[in-house]
Design a protein around this motif. Sequence first.
Motif, short mmCIF file in Angstrom:
data_model
loop_
_atom_site.label_atom_id
_atom_site.label_comp_id
_atom_site.label_asym_id
_atom_site.label_seq_id
_atom_site.Cartn_x
_atom_site.Cartn_y
_atom_site.Cartn_z
N LEU A 76 0.82 -1.21 0.00
CA LEU A 76 0.00 0.00 0.00
C LEU A 76 0.85 1.26 0.00
O LEU A 76 0.39 2.34 -0.38
N GLU A 77 2.11 1.11 0.43
CA GLU A 77 3.03 2.25 0.47
C GLU A 77 3.78 2.40 -0.85
O GLU A 77 4.62 3.30 -0.98
N ARG A 78 3.50 1.53 -1.84
CA ARG A 78 4.28 1.49 -3.08
C ARG A 78 3.39 1.71 -4.29
O ARG A 78 2.21 2.06 -4.16
N ILE A 79 3.93 1.50 -5.51
CA ILE A 79 3.16 1.77 -6.72
C ILE A 79 2.05 0.74 -6.88
O ILE A 79 2.31 -0.47 -6.89
N GLN A 80 0.83 1.21 -7.05
CA GLN A 80 -0.32 0.33 -7.26
C GLN A 80 -0.57 0.20 -8.77
O GLN A 80 -0.89 1.17 -9.44
N LEU A 81 -0.44 -1.03 -9.27
CA LEU A 81 -0.54 -1.26 -10.71
C LEU A 81 -1.76 -2.11 -11.08
O LEU A 81 -1.86 -2.60 -12.20
N ASP A 82 -2.69 -2.24 -10.15
CA ASP A 82 -3.84 -3.13 -10.36
C ASP A 82 -4.71 -2.70 -11.54
O ASP A 82 -5.24 -3.55 -12.26
N ASP A 83 -4.87 -1.41 -11.72
CA ASP A 83 -5.84 -0.93 -12.70
C ASP A 83 -5.21 -0.38 -13.97
O ASP A 83 -5.90 0.23 -14.78
N VAL A 84 -3.92 -0.57 -14.15
CA VAL A 84 -3.29 -0.04 -15.36
C VAL A 84 -3.77 -0.83 -16.59
O VAL A 84 -4.00 -2.03 -16.51
N GLY A 109 6.70 -1.86 -7.21
CA GLY A 109 5.28 -1.85 -7.51
C GLY A 109 4.71 -3.25 -7.56
O GLY A 109 5.44 -4.24 -7.55
N GLN A 110 3.39 -3.34 -7.65
CA GLN A 110 2.73 -4.65 -7.66
C GLN A 110 1.36 -4.52 -8.27
O GLN A 110 0.69 -3.51 -8.13
N GLY A 111 0.93 -5.58 -8.98
CA GLY A 111 -0.45 -5.68 -9.39
C GLY A 111 -0.71 -5.72 -10.88
O GLY A 111 -1.85 -5.91 -11.29
N ALA A 132 13.43 4.23 -16.08
CA ALA A 132 14.09 4.35 -14.77
C ALA A 132 15.44 3.66 -14.81
O ALA A 132 15.65 2.65 -14.13
N PRO A 133 16.40 4.21 -15.56
CA PRO A 133 17.70 3.54 -15.69
C PRO A 133 18.59 3.66 -14.45
O PRO A 133 19.51 2.86 -14.29
N ASP A 134 18.32 4.66 -13.60
CA ASP A 134 19.23 4.97 -12.50
C ASP A 134 18.72 4.51 -11.14
O ASP A 134 19.32 4.82 -10.11
N HIS A 135 17.59 3.81 -11.13
CA HIS A 135 17.03 3.26 -9.89
C HIS A 135 16.80 1.76 -10.10
O HIS A 135 16.32 1.37 -11.16
N PRO A 136 17.13 0.92 -9.12
CA PRO A 136 16.71 -0.48 -9.23
C PRO A 136 15.20 -0.57 -9.16
O PRO A 136 14.57 0.07 -8.31
N VAL A 137 14.61 -1.35 -10.07
CA VAL A 137 13.15 -1.44 -10.17
C VAL A 137 12.73 -2.91 -10.09
O VAL A 137 13.34 -3.77 -10.72
N ILE A 138 11.68 -3.17 -9.31
CA ILE A 138 11.03 -4.47 -9.32
C ILE A 138 9.53 -4.24 -9.25
O ILE A 138 9.05 -3.47 -8.40
N ILE A 139 8.80 -4.86 -10.17
CA ILE A 139 7.34 -4.76 -10.17
C ILE A 139 6.76 -6.17 -10.28
O ILE A 139 7.03 -6.89 -11.22
N TRP A 140 5.97 -6.55 -9.29
CA TRP A 140 5.39 -7.88 -9.23
C TRP A 140 4.13 -7.95 -10.09
O TRP A 140 3.31 -7.03 -10.09
N ARG A 141 3.99 -9.08 -10.81
CA ARG A 141 2.72 -9.37 -11.46
C ARG A 141 1.67 -9.59 -10.38
O ARG A 141 1.99 -9.91 -9.23
N VAL A 435 -3.11 -9.92 -4.49
CA VAL A 435 -3.36 -10.44 -5.83
C VAL A 435 -4.72 -9.96 -6.33
O VAL A 435 -4.87 -9.60 -7.50
N SER A 436 -5.71 -9.93 -5.47
CA SER A 436 -7.04 -9.41 -5.80
C SER A 436 -7.50 -8.49 -4.69
O SER A 436 -6.93 -8.47 -3.60
N SER A 437 -8.56 -7.75 -4.96
CA SER A 437 -9.11 -6.83 -3.97
C SER A 437 -9.56 -7.59 -2.73
O SER A 437 -10.14 -8.67 -2.82
N PRO A 438 -9.33 -7.01 -1.54
CA PRO A 438 -9.81 -7.67 -0.32
C PRO A 438 -11.30 -7.46 -0.05
O PRO A 438 -11.81 -7.97 0.94
N ASN A 439 -12.00 -6.75 -0.93
CA ASN A 439 -13.42 -6.48 -0.72
C ASN A 439 -14.23 -7.78 -0.78
O ASN A 439 -14.38 -8.38 -1.84
N PRO A 440 -14.77 -8.24 0.34
CA PRO A 440 -15.47 -9.53 0.36
C PRO A 440 -16.78 -9.52 -0.43
O PRO A 440 -17.25 -10.58 -0.85
#
Length: 536
Positions: A76-84, A109-111, A132-141, A435-440
């Motif tokens: 939640l403190e990082r890049i949210q990629l769920d809706d891109v 980032g993640q999502g 972003a060539p000058d920063h290490p980047v990792i984005i989770w599927r 992985v998915s929204s927590p909205n029950p």
Amino acid sequence: MPNLILYHGKLHTQDADYPDATAIALRDGRILAVGRDSEIRALAKTDTEEIDLEGRRVLPGLTDSHIHFYDWSLFLERIQLDDVASLAEVQELVHKTAKMTGPGEWVIGQGWNEESWDPPKMPTRSDLDAVAPDHPVIIWRKDLHLASVNSLALKLANISGATPDPDMGVIERDEFGNPNGILKELAINLVRDIMPQPSEMLIDNAMKNAMMKIHQLGITGVHDMRIMGGEDGPPALRAWQRLRDADEVRLRALVMLPGELLDQAVSLGLQSGLGDEFLRIGGIKLFSDGATGARTSWMLEPFADGGSGMPLTPMNVIAEKVAKADKAGITATIHSIGDRANRELLDVFSEVIGKNENQTSLHGRHRIEHVQHSHPDDLGRLGPLDLVASVQPLHLVEDISMVDKAIGDRGQWTYAFRDLLDAGTILAFGSDCPVSSPNPFLGIQAAVTRQRADGTPAGGWYPSQCLTVEEAVHGYTMGAAIAAGVENDQGSLTPGKLADLIVLDQDIFSIPPLEIAKTQVDKTVFNGDVVFDRLS
């Protein structure tokens, strides 16, 4: 006397002794009484707070039976990629974040989900290097079984063309044999292991923030899962304990242990259920295979686009761990997606369950997480083995196109909730967040309709597997409680049980099923206290 009375409501108690209750009295974190308005309001004293529910629907507090709560809190403190909607949008967000990030600091980032893009292209290191060539980047599927990294991240992790694939992991490569930035399964940990760890203050604040967010969704309990590799296990458990010591756990938390640490848990005499009403030790988390999106789920027949996936933990190793855990009184919680993985795992449980001598009684039940793809011959095997199917209804609507593409009409036995339930299986519902929204309520609607939010496919995706609203709610309440071994304290609005309940803005039992996802929570009561009030 009661501290709090809620009256003039419609209580879905899930207790046959109180089918028409309209009021509930709470005292000292427990349910004191349930019944009609007149009898419950007669219990009020001078200091009792009374709340008129104005006819609204009341449910027991909901539990997310499969959530990566620790990881979600940090994400939640990082890049949210769920809706891109495209790779270009991912690049734009990564570039924007890098510009605001100090030199050399990580961009995380993640999502993202390339299956929803046109064209469906996974981000490679060159795509990330360009922004972003000058920063290490990792984005989770979104499934957390695959991540994309840039060249600097690969360099810092010492991943080159000469680096072999790790056990249970894949480093994807270009036509020249060089890493292309896509890492699958445990190959991701080659990068995770060199990333700086967040501070305890950041973790604690992130988890407290996540608790407030999840109260807004009516969730009062979580089963916090470990991700693959187990590195998140110790810091997560330490964080939960710090918050419990500070009296800041506002959830019923069941925290899973990394399967890699089973021997240590057994040698120390730890057992599932250790803890109190706020924080308990769950079972060991193991992985039998990967994920369908990454084509690493282990299948009986090949995917339409090739390959049959992969086992992540050898079944003989899983069998040894399950037998050892079962004997020691520790439940096994095993990720299993593919139909071959599920079949092999059921064979393991059939061999192990009931054959341990001097077995310590279990607090909770052994469980299979996801049970995504099954062969029809195997769907009736979980119930007789007393196994819980811990499933995530929202996945089924999110995965329709992917499953149709990957396995065709074999998808009729994917997320086969009705067949599992009719065969006597306890279903515990969750989200697999992040992985998915927590909205029950998204999950309840998915289980009931098997349709996307726009009503497609018409009539539902393999509609014979649809559940009723009551059955879906049971998965988030009593099913979850049974899975955790706390059914005497949670899961229904019964006198003597813990005082966790929610008040809804609409009655999910009477509205059109495709309206359920729009439900909002008006109040969340946890341990007898109102912890969220949308209308205040």
